[in-house]
Each structure stands twice: as C-alpha cells, then as structure tokens.
Design a protein around this motif. Structure first.
Motif, PDB file in Angstrom:
ATOM      1  N   UNK A  43     -17.282  51.921 138.202  1.00  0.00           N
ATOM      2  CA  UNK A  43     -17.755  52.443 136.921  1.00  0.00           C
ATOM      3  C   UNK A  43     -19.246  52.761 136.996  1.00  0.00           C
ATOM      4  N   UNK A  44     -20.026  51.887 137.614  1.00  0.00           N
ATOM      5  CA  UNK A  44     -21.456  52.114 137.763  1.00  0.00           C
ATOM      6  C   UNK A  44     -21.722  53.345 138.623  1.00  0.00           C
ATOM      7  N   UNK A  45     -20.991  53.489 139.708  1.00  0.00           N
ATOM      8  CA  UNK A  45     -21.163  54.648 140.584  1.00  0.00           C
ATOM      9  C   UNK A  45     -20.820  55.929 139.838  1.00  0.00           C
ATOM     10  N   UNK A  52     -26.854  61.943 137.785  1.00  0.00           N
ATOM     11  CA  UNK A  52     -27.456  62.728 138.853  1.00  0.00           C
ATOM     12  C   UNK A  52     -27.042  64.197 138.749  1.00  0.00           C
ATOM     13  N   UNK A  53     -25.824  64.449 138.285  1.00  0.00           N
ATOM     14  CA  UNK A  53     -25.331  65.819 138.148  1.00  0.00           C
ATOM     15  C   UNK A  53     -25.948  66.498 136.931  1.00  0.00           C
ATOM     16  N   UNK A  54     -26.523  65.728 136.018  1.00  0.00           N
ATOM     17  CA  UNK A  54     -27.167  66.300 134.859  1.00  0.00           C
ATOM     18  C   UNK A  54     -26.267  66.437 133.651  1.00  0.00           C
TER      19      UNK A  54
END
Length: 65
Positions: A43-45, A52-54
């Motif tokens: 879940x954290x990942x 990160x993908x925005x």
C-alpha cells in the motif's frame, strides 16, 4: 546395511525443519504478521508511485460538481 543419502527407502518420512518460533507454536501467527506487513508495504509503495507519477489519489482530490 549402511544408509546412503540417495536411498531413503525404508528410512521413514522426511520432516520439515522447524524454526524455533514454529517449535514453540508461534508459526502460523508469525506468518500472518508477515502477510500484514507485506500488505502495508504494498500500500505504501502504491501511494509513493502515485505521488511520483503526479496523479493525486481519489480520496484527496477535490470533488468537482
């Protein structure tokens, strides 16, 4: 007749090597704890990849009407 490692016929069943925790009866509980920890990590990942993908997660995005 001497026993050889390759011929286990008649020797009996092979047993699984048990860890110290499993010998004391904590095996299944430990496996469940590992599964919960792995789920939290996944879940954290997922959240980190979204950031990160925005793309904002659906929960934090403002509602458009």
């Amino acid at each position: 007749m001497a026993k050889s490692r390759n011929n286990l016929l008649g020797v009996g069943g092979q047993r699984k090597k048990l860890s110290r925790a499993e010998q004391q009866g904590a095996g299944p509980a430990r496996d469940n704890d590992r599964k919960v920890a792995e789920d939290k990590k996944q879940e954290l990942v997922r959240k980190m990849r979204e950031r990160a993908a925005g793309s904002a997660p659906a929960q934090d995005a403002p509602a458009e009407s």
